[in-house]
Design a protein around this motif. Structure first.
Motif, PDB file in Angstrom:
ATOM      1  N   ARG A 245       0.836  -1.195   0.000  1.00 39.48           N
ATOM      2  CA  ARG A 245       0.000   0.000   0.000  1.00 39.48           C
ATOM      3  C   ARG A 245       0.872   1.248   0.000  1.00 39.48           C
ATOM      4  N   HIS A 246       2.023   1.190   0.656  1.00 38.36           N
ATOM      5  CA  HIS A 246       2.961   2.319   0.621  1.00 38.36           C
ATOM      6  C   HIS A 246       3.417   2.595  -0.817  1.00 38.36           C
ATOM      7  N   ILE A 247       3.711   1.540  -1.555  1.00 37.63           N
ATOM      8  CA  ILE A 247       4.107   1.688  -2.965  1.00 37.63           C
ATOM      9  C   ILE A 247       2.956   2.251  -3.777  1.00 37.63           C
ATOM     10  N   GLU A 248       1.772   1.737  -3.526  1.00 43.02           N
ATOM     11  CA  GLU A 248       0.586   2.173  -4.257  1.00 43.02           C
ATOM     12  C   GLU A 248       0.313   3.655  -4.052  1.00 43.02           C
ATOM     13  N   LEU A 249       0.528   4.137  -2.837  1.00 43.96           N
ATOM     14  CA  LEU A 249       0.301   5.553  -2.543  1.00 43.96           C
ATOM     15  C   LEU A 249       1.242   6.445  -3.341  1.00 43.96           C
ATOM     16  N   LEU A 250       2.497   6.037  -3.475  1.00 43.94           N
ATOM     17  CA  LEU A 250       3.433   6.807  -4.295  1.00 43.94           C
ATOM     18  C   LEU A 250       2.941   6.884  -5.731  1.00 43.94           C
ATOM     19  N   ALA A 251       2.491   5.756  -6.258  1.00 44.27           N
ATOM     20  CA  ALA A 251       2.024   5.709  -7.645  1.00 44.27           C
ATOM     21  C   ALA A 251       0.754   6.531  -7.837  1.00 44.27           C
ATOM     22  N   GLU A 252      -0.101   6.557  -6.827  1.00 40.43           N
ATOM     23  CA  GLU A 252      -1.330   7.350  -6.930  1.00 40.43           C
ATOM     24  C   GLU A 252      -1.024   8.842  -6.974  1.00 40.43           C
ATOM     25  N   HIS A 253      -0.030   9.271  -6.225  1.00 40.49           N
ATOM     26  CA  HIS A 253       0.329  10.686  -6.209  1.00 40.49           C
ATOM     27  C   HIS A 253       1.196  11.084  -7.391  1.00 40.49           C
ATOM     28  N   THR A 254       1.991  10.154  -7.915  1.00 39.51           N
ATOM     29  CA  THR A 254       2.863  10.432  -9.059  1.00 39.51           C
ATOM     30  C   THR A 254       2.836   9.227  -9.990  1.00 39.51           C
ATOM     31  N   PRO A 255       1.836   9.140 -10.867  1.00 38.40           N
ATOM     32  CA  PRO A 255       1.697   7.961 -11.736  1.00 38.40           C
ATOM     33  C   PRO A 255       2.900   7.700 -12.633  1.00 38.40           C
ATOM     34  N   GLU A 256       3.678   8.745 -12.944  1.00 35.30           N
ATOM     35  CA  GLU A 256       4.823   8.562 -13.845  1.00 35.30           C
ATOM     36  C   GLU A 256       6.050   8.018 -13.133  1.00 35.30           C
ATOM     37  N   LEU A 257       5.990   7.857 -11.811  1.00 39.85           N
ATOM     38  CA  LEU A 257       7.164   7.470 -11.029  1.00 39.85           C
ATOM     39  C   LEU A 257       7.690   6.103 -11.441  1.00 39.85           C
ATOM     40  N   ARG A 258       8.998   6.024 -11.599  1.00 41.78           N
ATOM     41  CA  ARG A 258       9.670   4.755 -11.847  1.00 41.78           C
ATOM     42  C   ARG A 258      10.792   4.604 -10.827  1.00 41.78           C
ATOM     43  N   LEU A 259      10.973   3.385 -10.341  1.00 39.85           N
ATOM     44  CA  LEU A 259      11.988   3.093  -9.343  1.00 39.85           C
ATOM     45  C   LEU A 259      12.934   2.023  -9.872  1.00 39.85           C
ATOM     46  N   ASP A 260      14.152   2.035  -9.363  1.00 39.78           N
ATOM     47  CA  ASP A 260      15.118   1.005  -9.730  1.00 39.78           C
ATOM     48  C   ASP A 260      15.236  -0.062  -8.655  1.00 39.78           C
ATOM     49  N   VAL A 261      15.224   0.365  -7.399  1.00 38.13           N
ATOM     50  CA  VAL A 261      15.369  -0.567  -6.283  1.00 38.13           C
ATOM     51  C   VAL A 261      14.446  -0.137  -5.150  1.00 38.13           C
ATOM     52  N   VAL A 262      13.785  -1.108  -4.527  1.00 37.12           N
ATOM     53  CA  VAL A 262      13.004  -0.867  -3.319  1.00 37.12           C
ATOM     54  C   VAL A 262      13.555  -1.775  -2.226  1.00 37.12           C
ATOM     55  N   ILE A 263      13.957  -1.160  -1.106  1.00 37.68           N
ATOM     56  CA  ILE A 263      14.499  -1.910   0.025  1.00 37.68           C
ATOM     57  C   ILE A 263      13.403  -2.051   1.081  1.00 37.68           C
ATOM     58  N   ALA A 264      13.106  -3.292   1.448  1.00 39.35           N
ATOM     59  CA  ALA A 264      12.068  -3.558   2.444  1.00 39.35           C
ATOM     60  C   ALA A 264      12.618  -4.469   3.526  1.00 39.35           C
ATOM     61  N   ASP A 265      12.261  -4.194   4.772  1.00 36.53           N
ATOM     62  CA  ASP A 265      12.623  -5.103   5.846  1.00 36.53           C
ATOM     63  C   ASP A 265      11.857  -6.402   5.664  1.00 36.53           C
ATOM     64  N   GLU A 266      12.551  -7.519   5.842  1.00 36.27           N
ATOM     65  CA  GLU A 266      11.938  -8.798   5.522  1.00 36.27           C
ATOM     66  C   GLU A 266      10.754  -9.119   6.413  1.00 36.27           C
ATOM     67  N   ARG A 267      10.759  -8.627   7.648  1.00 34.89           N
ATOM     68  CA  ARG A 267       9.618  -8.918   8.528  1.00 34.89           C
ATOM     69  C   ARG A 267       8.381  -8.136   8.116  1.00 34.89           C
ATOM     70  N   PHE A 268       8.574  -6.956   7.561  1.00 36.24           N
ATOM     71  CA  PHE A 268       7.442  -6.140   7.130  1.00 36.24           C
ATOM     72  C   PHE A 268       6.944  -6.559   5.749  1.00 36.24           C
ATOM     73  N   GLY A 269       7.860  -6.919   4.865  1.00 37.33           N
ATOM     74  CA  GLY A 269       7.464  -7.160   3.486  1.00 37.33           C
ATOM     75  C   GLY A 269       7.243  -8.595   3.089  1.00 37.33           C
ATOM     76  N   SER A 270       7.781  -9.556   3.848  1.00 37.92           N
ATOM     77  CA  SER A 270       7.761 -10.947   3.384  1.00 37.92           C
ATOM     78  C   SER A 270       6.363 -11.539   3.306  1.00 37.92           C
ATOM     79  N   ALA A 271       5.449 -11.082   4.160  1.00 34.75           N
ATOM     80  CA  ALA A 271       4.096 -11.647   4.161  1.00 34.75           C
ATOM     81  C   ALA A 271       3.161 -10.957   3.164  1.00 34.75           C
TER      82      ALA A 271
END
Length: 314
Positions: A245-271
């Protein structure tokens, strides 16, 4: 590695989140530029902003403190910057660093020159710049503000108010809605080898950088590697939001946004089964790693984060 070969990195954010990324990045490079939000309207910053019609200095002060050298003198200066006046008088609660910055701005008439002078005094490893040349206000559309009408969309104004709301924030915008970017910040992004966004308060420290037109254009068109650091947990403004949802919010505010790398803590993102597809949809690669602090707080461990950043930046 010589200084000339170290990567030029721009870190965007505000408050404790930006301080965390700077603390990690300064272990990788001295060619650092911090670009800081200027919408704070609470506490010492808000008082100085209202009294002198200046940029709020608090988040800028925290970035300067994070870039102080690691020797005794540097750490002493960092502590001085962060210290606050006691008592009940007109100075009570003001951070010493806020008053220093505000005084230099009044004397020099130039926010960037004032910040550079503080940086020289502290021998900081990098430069600190405001994201805009004018103080900004944050407005948010929220749901659930009135428990009797939970589906009614309401508007909240002010960074301090938005940051503390228990309502669900749907979107944010800046006032003025097309603020001027700090030219030095735009130049730094265009000349960078890597641009790092986050972690931090999503609606009041991260997304606002994408709402300043010239700054957003520089982020969208730079040849630099674009790196997003997700928070290690959902809290405060995004309480209950998934990593995706954090990623989705960025895209909603800036639809043209492109990223190269996203770093996520494994406990927060793995599930979160949606996280990797969402990152891929923005052109990015998901890097899952153990980057959370060991003290149980919702913060990053600087050494672990630095290790991951060195792999994706250097």
């Amino acid at each position: 590695m010589s200084l000339a070969r170290l990567p030029a990195v721009v870190a965007l954010g505000g408050g404790h989140g930006l301080a965390a990324s700077l603390t990690a990045l300064r272990r990788i490079t001295d060619r650092l530029t911090a670009v800081v939000t200027v919408a704070d309207d609470g506490g010492s910053s808000g008082r100085l902003r209202d009294e002198f019609d200046i940029l709020p200095p608090g988040d800028l002060r925290m970035a300067l403190a994070a870039l102080c050298s690691d020797d005794h003198e540097g750490r002493t200066w960092a502590n001085v910057l962060q210290a606050r006046f006691d008592g009940n008088g007109p100075l009570a609660g003001h951070a010493i660093g806020n008053l220093l910055i505000a005084g230099l701005w009044q004397h020099l008439g130039d926010p960037v020159a004032g910040l550079d002078m503080v940086g020289d005094l502290l021998r900081t490893r990098g430069r600190v710049l405001p994201m805009s040349s004018v103080p900004l206000e944050i407005e948010a559309d929220v749901l659930g503000l009135d428990p009797l009408e939970p589906d009614e969309l309401c508007t909240l104004s002010g960074q301090a108010t938005v940051a503390k709301t228990r309502a669900t924030v749907e979107s944010v915008r800046l006032v003025p809605d097309r603020p001027p970017a700090c030219p030095e910040a735009v130049r730094a992004i265009r000349d960078a080898d890597a641009v790092v966004l986050g972690p931090g308060s999503w609606f009041t420290s991260v997304i606002p950088h994408l709402l300043v037109p010239d700054l957003a254009d520089a982020i969208l068109t730079t040849r630099a590697r674009r790196v997003l650091i997700l928070n290690v947990a959902s809290a405060a403004e995004t309480d209950g939001f998934s990593a995706s949802r954090h990623i989705e919010l960025l895209a909603e505010h800036t639809p043209e946004l492109r990223l190269d790398v996203v770093i996520a803590d494994e406990r927060f993102g793995s599930a979160d089964g949606h996280l990797e597809p969402f990152v891929t949809s923005l052109g990015g690669r998901l890097v899952m790693a153990d980057v959370a602090a060991r003290d149980g707080s919702a913060t990053h461990d600087p050494l672990r984060l630095a290790s991951v950043l060195s792999e994706v930046i250097v």
